[in-house]
Scaffold this active site. Structure first.
Site, mmCIF file in Angstrom:
data_model
loop_
_atom_site.group_PDB
_atom_site.id
_atom_site.type_symbol
_atom_site.label_atom_id
_atom_site.label_comp_id
_atom_site.label_asym_id
_atom_site.label_seq_id
_atom_site.Cartn_x
_atom_site.Cartn_y
_atom_site.Cartn_z
ATOM 1 N N GLN A 198 -4.770 -5.307 6.894
ATOM 2 C CA GLN A 198 -5.796 -6.208 6.347
ATOM 3 C C GLN A 198 -5.769 -7.590 7.002
ATOM 4 O OE1 GLN A 198 -8.078 -5.132 4.462
ATOM 5 N NE2 GLN A 198 -7.220 -3.237 3.668
ATOM 6 N N HIS A 204 0.872 -1.181 0.000
ATOM 7 C CA HIS A 204 0.000 0.000 0.000
ATOM 8 C C HIS A 204 0.911 1.234 0.000
ATOM 9 C CE1 HIS A 204 -2.731 2.986 1.909
ATOM 10 N NE2 HIS A 204 -3.718 2.231 1.450
ATOM 11 N N ASP A 245 2.884 -4.668 7.988
ATOM 12 C CA ASP A 245 1.677 -3.861 7.837
ATOM 13 C C ASP A 245 0.502 -4.828 7.974
ATOM 14 O OD1 ASP A 245 -0.603 -2.721 6.848
ATOM 15 O OD2 ASP A 245 0.323 -1.826 5.083
ATOM 16 N N CYS A 294 -4.872 2.431 -3.601
ATOM 17 C CA CYS A 294 -3.639 2.967 -2.998
ATOM 18 C C CYS A 294 -2.498 1.956 -3.116
ATOM 19 C CB CYS A 294 -3.843 3.375 -1.539
ATOM 20 S SG CYS A 294 -5.087 4.636 -1.336
ATOM 21 N N LYS A 325 -10.513 -0.824 10.462
ATOM 22 C CA LYS A 325 -10.635 -2.048 9.656
ATOM 23 C C LYS A 325 -10.876 -3.262 10.553
ATOM 24 C CE LYS A 325 -7.364 -0.295 6.190
ATOM 25 N NZ LYS A 325 -8.166 0.194 5.085
HETATM 26 N N1 C6P Z 1 -6.409 0.403 2.728
HETATM 27 C C1 C6P Z 1 -8.248 0.042 1.181
HETATM 28 O O1 C6P Z 1 -9.332 0.333 0.670
HETATM 29 P P1 C6P Z 1 -5.047 3.745 7.110
HETATM 30 O O2 C6P Z 1 -5.560 4.636 6.012
HETATM 31 O O3 C6P Z 1 -3.838 4.316 7.785
HETATM 32 O O4 C6P Z 1 -6.111 3.303 8.062
HETATM 33 O O5 C6P Z 1 -4.584 2.374 6.396
HETATM 34 C C2 C6P Z 1 -3.671 2.420 5.341
HETATM 35 C C3 C6P Z 1 -3.439 1.047 4.807
HETATM 36 C C4 C6P Z 1 -2.192 0.469 4.994
HETATM 37 N N2 C6P Z 1 -1.933 -0.769 4.588
HETATM 38 C C5 C6P Z 1 -2.859 -1.521 3.961
HETATM 39 C C6 C6P Z 1 -2.522 -2.915 3.551
HETATM 40 C C7 C6P Z 1 -4.123 -0.989 3.731
HETATM 41 O O6 C6P Z 1 -5.043 -1.744 3.125
HETATM 42 C C8 C6P Z 1 -4.422 0.337 4.142
HETATM 43 C C9 C6P Z 1 -5.745 0.954 3.828
HETATM 44 C C10 C6P Z 1 -7.738 0.857 2.350
HETATM 45 O O7 C6P Z 1 -7.580 -0.904 0.783
HETATM 46 C C11 C6P Z 1 -7.821 2.329 2.073
HETATM 47 S S1 C6P Z 1 -6.722 2.832 0.798
#
Ligand code: C6P
Length: 423
Positions: free
Chosen positions: A220, A140, A217, A381, A243
Site C-alpha cells: 500500500q 495483512h 510489506d 484480509c 496496486k
Molecule cells: N490488500 C486490500 O483490499 P496481493 O494480493 O499479493 O497483491 O497483496 C496482498 C497484500 C499484502 N499486504 C497488504 C498491506 C495488502 O493491502 C495486500 C492486499 C488488498 O486491502 C486485497 S486483500
C-alpha cells in the site's frame, strides 16, 4: 466518531490549480468514464486494486501484438526484443525504488508470493525451534499466515507488536519484543485496513542494531509515496504491480544482494539453472534463480509502463493530492452522526476506514453501489485489526491520485442516503 481520538478539522474544498491536472489524469484511465447503475463511476477501492492507464493497457497489448516471444531462450530477434523489454522493466523498477542493482529485483506474482519466498528461502533455513519472527498487529493475512506455516514446521514462535487504539504501533513494546531469538522483523509499511504509515526507518534501525533483518510489506506504499530502499535500509521490500496501476499477477521482491546471493531457490524449473544433469543441477545467478519457468512477461512490461506513467506525474504530487483528499474526507466524516473512523494515526495514507452505528458495512456498500460508488467492505484480509477494534468489518474508501473532492462529496451524500434508509 470520537473527538477524543482525532483532531477536529473543518472540511474545506481545496479545488484550485490541481483540479485541472486531476481532470487530465482521469482522461488517461478509460474505465473512469464508465457509468455504473446509471451514474458516473466513483472508484474508491484503490487499496484493493488500482485502475490502469491507457499507457499500461497499450504496453501490454503492444507486447502481444508486436513482440510476443519467450525470453532468455531464443537466439531469434523477437525473443531478444522480448528479453530486452522484460529486463528493461526490471531496470525501471530498480530505479523507481532506488535499489543498488537490477539483480536485487525479483519478479514474483505479487506481495503474497514475495513474502512466501522470503519465508521459505531466507528464513526457513535459519530457523530453529524457539526462534522468533516479529510481525505487527496490523498485518495483512499475507504477512501472518506464511510465518504461521513456518512456525508450525519448525517450532519457531510468532510474536506480535501491539498497536494503540489510534492504529499506531507501540514502539516501546516493539523494542521490548526485539531479542536474541528474533530472526526477522516483518511489518507493513502502510496499513491497508487503517491507513497508518508506520515509522519504518525507526523500526529498521532498531532491528539492525541487534543484527535482525527486516522485511517491509510495501503493497500500500509504493503507489502513494516515494520509496527508497537504500535510504530505508530494509533487507527486503515486497509489493504488487496491480496496486501500482500495473497488471495483476506481477509483483516484486526487492532483496539486498548479500541476502539473495545466499538464498537457495524457491521453486525449481527452467530458467533458474545454469546446467542440469541427473546427478547435479547448478543454479542460475540472482535474480533469475528465483524466477523458475516462463514468467509473466507482459505483466512485467505493463508494470514498467505503469512506473513510467507514475513518474510522469511524480510521487510527491500524488502524495500531496491524496493527503488533500484524506483531510477533506476526514473532515466530512466528523459531520456524520454515529460515524467512527477506524485508524486515526498521526501519519496516514489515503485510506478512510469506518463504521456507522446501526448499519452493517456490507449493507452500506450495497447502498453505495446503487449510487455507482465502489468501496470495499469486510475485514480487508486483516482480521486481527478487526479484533482489536471489536468490529466484524469496516467500510473502506481508499484514494488514488485520480480521485476528486467531488467524488468524496458523492460518497458522503450516499452515506447520508444510507443512514436515512438503514439507520
Ligand atoms: N490488500 C486490500 O483490499 P496481493 O494480493 O499479493 O497483491 O497483496 C496482498 C497484500 C499484502 N499486504 C497488504 C498491506 C495488502 O493491502 C495486500 C492486499 C488488498 O486491502 C486485497 S486483500
Amino acid at each position: 466518531m470520537s473527538a477524543a481520538t482525532f483532531p477536529v478539522q473543518r472540511p474545506m474544498r481545496q479545488g484550485g490549480s490541481t483540479s485541472l491536472d486531476v481532470a487530465a489524469w482521469r482522461r488517461d484511465f478509460p474505465i473512469l468514464a464508465r457509468r455504473m447503475r446509471g451514474k458516473p463511476l466513483v472508484y474508491l477501492d484503490n487499496a484493493a486494486t488500482t485502475q490502469k492507464p491507457k499507457a499500461v493497457i497499450d504496453a501490454i497489448a503492444g507486447y502481444y501484438q508486436d513482440t510476443n516471444a519467450n525470453i532468455h531462450r531464443g537466439v531469434h530477434s523477437l525473443s531478444q526484443e522480448a528479453t530486452e523489454a522484460y529486463e528493461g522493466a526490471r531496470g525501471k523498477i530498480q530505479r523507481y525504488i532506488n535499489a543498488a542493482e537490477t539483480a536485487e529485483i525479483v519478479f514474483v506474482r505479487g506481495t503474497t508470493e514475495a513474502i512466501n519466498l522470503v519465508a521459505q528461502s531466507f528464513v526457513r533455513p535459519r530457523l530453529a525451534a524457539g526462534d522468533e519472527i516479529l510481525v505487527s498487529e496490523m498485518e495483512h493475512h499475507s504477512n501472518i499466515v506464511p510465518w504461521q506455516l513456518l512456525c508450525a514446521a519448525t517450532g519457531a514462535v510468532l510474536r506480535v507488536i501491539p498497536m494503540s487504539d489510534r492504529g499506531e504501533l507501540l514502539m516501546d513494546e516493539y523494542l521490548k519484543l526485539l531479542g536474541p531469538r528474533t530472526r526477522l522483523v516483518s511489518v507493513v509499511h502502510v496499513s491497508n485496513a487503517l491507513g497508518t504509515v508506520n515509522p519504518v526507518r525507526e523500526i529498521i534501525a532498531a532491528a539492525h542494531a541487534q543484527g535482525v533483518p527486516v522485511l517491509l510489506d510495501g503493497a500500500q506504499a509504493v503507489a502513494h509515496r516515494p520509496v527508497d530502499v537504500r535510504l530505508l535500509d530494509c533487507d527486503f521490500y515486497a509489493f504488487s504491480g496491480h496496486k501500482l496501476f500495473g497488471p495483476t499477477g506481477i509483483g516484486v521482491l526487492y532483496g539486498k544482494r548479500v541476502w539473495l546471493d545466499a538464498m537457495p531457490p524457491y521453486q525449481g524449473g527452467g530458467d533458474m539453472i545454469k546446467s542440469v544433469s541427473f546427478e547435479k543441477s547448478i543454479y542460475n545467478d540472482v535474480p533469475h534463480r528465483f524466477e523458475a519457468g516462463t514468467p509473466h512477461i507482459a505483466g512485467s512490461i505493463g508494470l514498467g509502463a505503469a512506473i513510467d506513467y507514475v513518474g510522469s506525474i511524480g510521487l510527491t504530487r500524488i502524495a500531496a493530492h491524496e493527503q488533500t483528499l484524506l483531510a477533506y474526507a476526514t473532515g466530512r466524516a466528523h459531520e456524520v452522526p454515529g460515524m467512527r473512523l477506524i485508524g486515526t494515526a498521526q501519519e496516514k495514507a489515503g485510506v478512510l476506514s469506518f463504521v456507522i452505528d446501526g448499519i452493517h458495512p456490507h449493507d452500506l456498500g450495497t447502498v453505495l453501489d446503487c449510487e455507482g460508488i465502489a468501496i470495499r467492505t469486510g475485514h480487508h484480509c486483516a482480521m486481527p485489526v478487526m479484533q482489536h477494534f471489536h468490529v466484524p468489518a469496516t467500510a473502506r474508501a481508499s484514494f488514488a491520485f485520480y480521485n476528486t473532492e467531488e467524488e468524496v462529496d458523492r460518497l458522503f451524500e450516499a452515506i447520508g442516503e444510507a443512514r436515512r434508509l438503514l439507520g
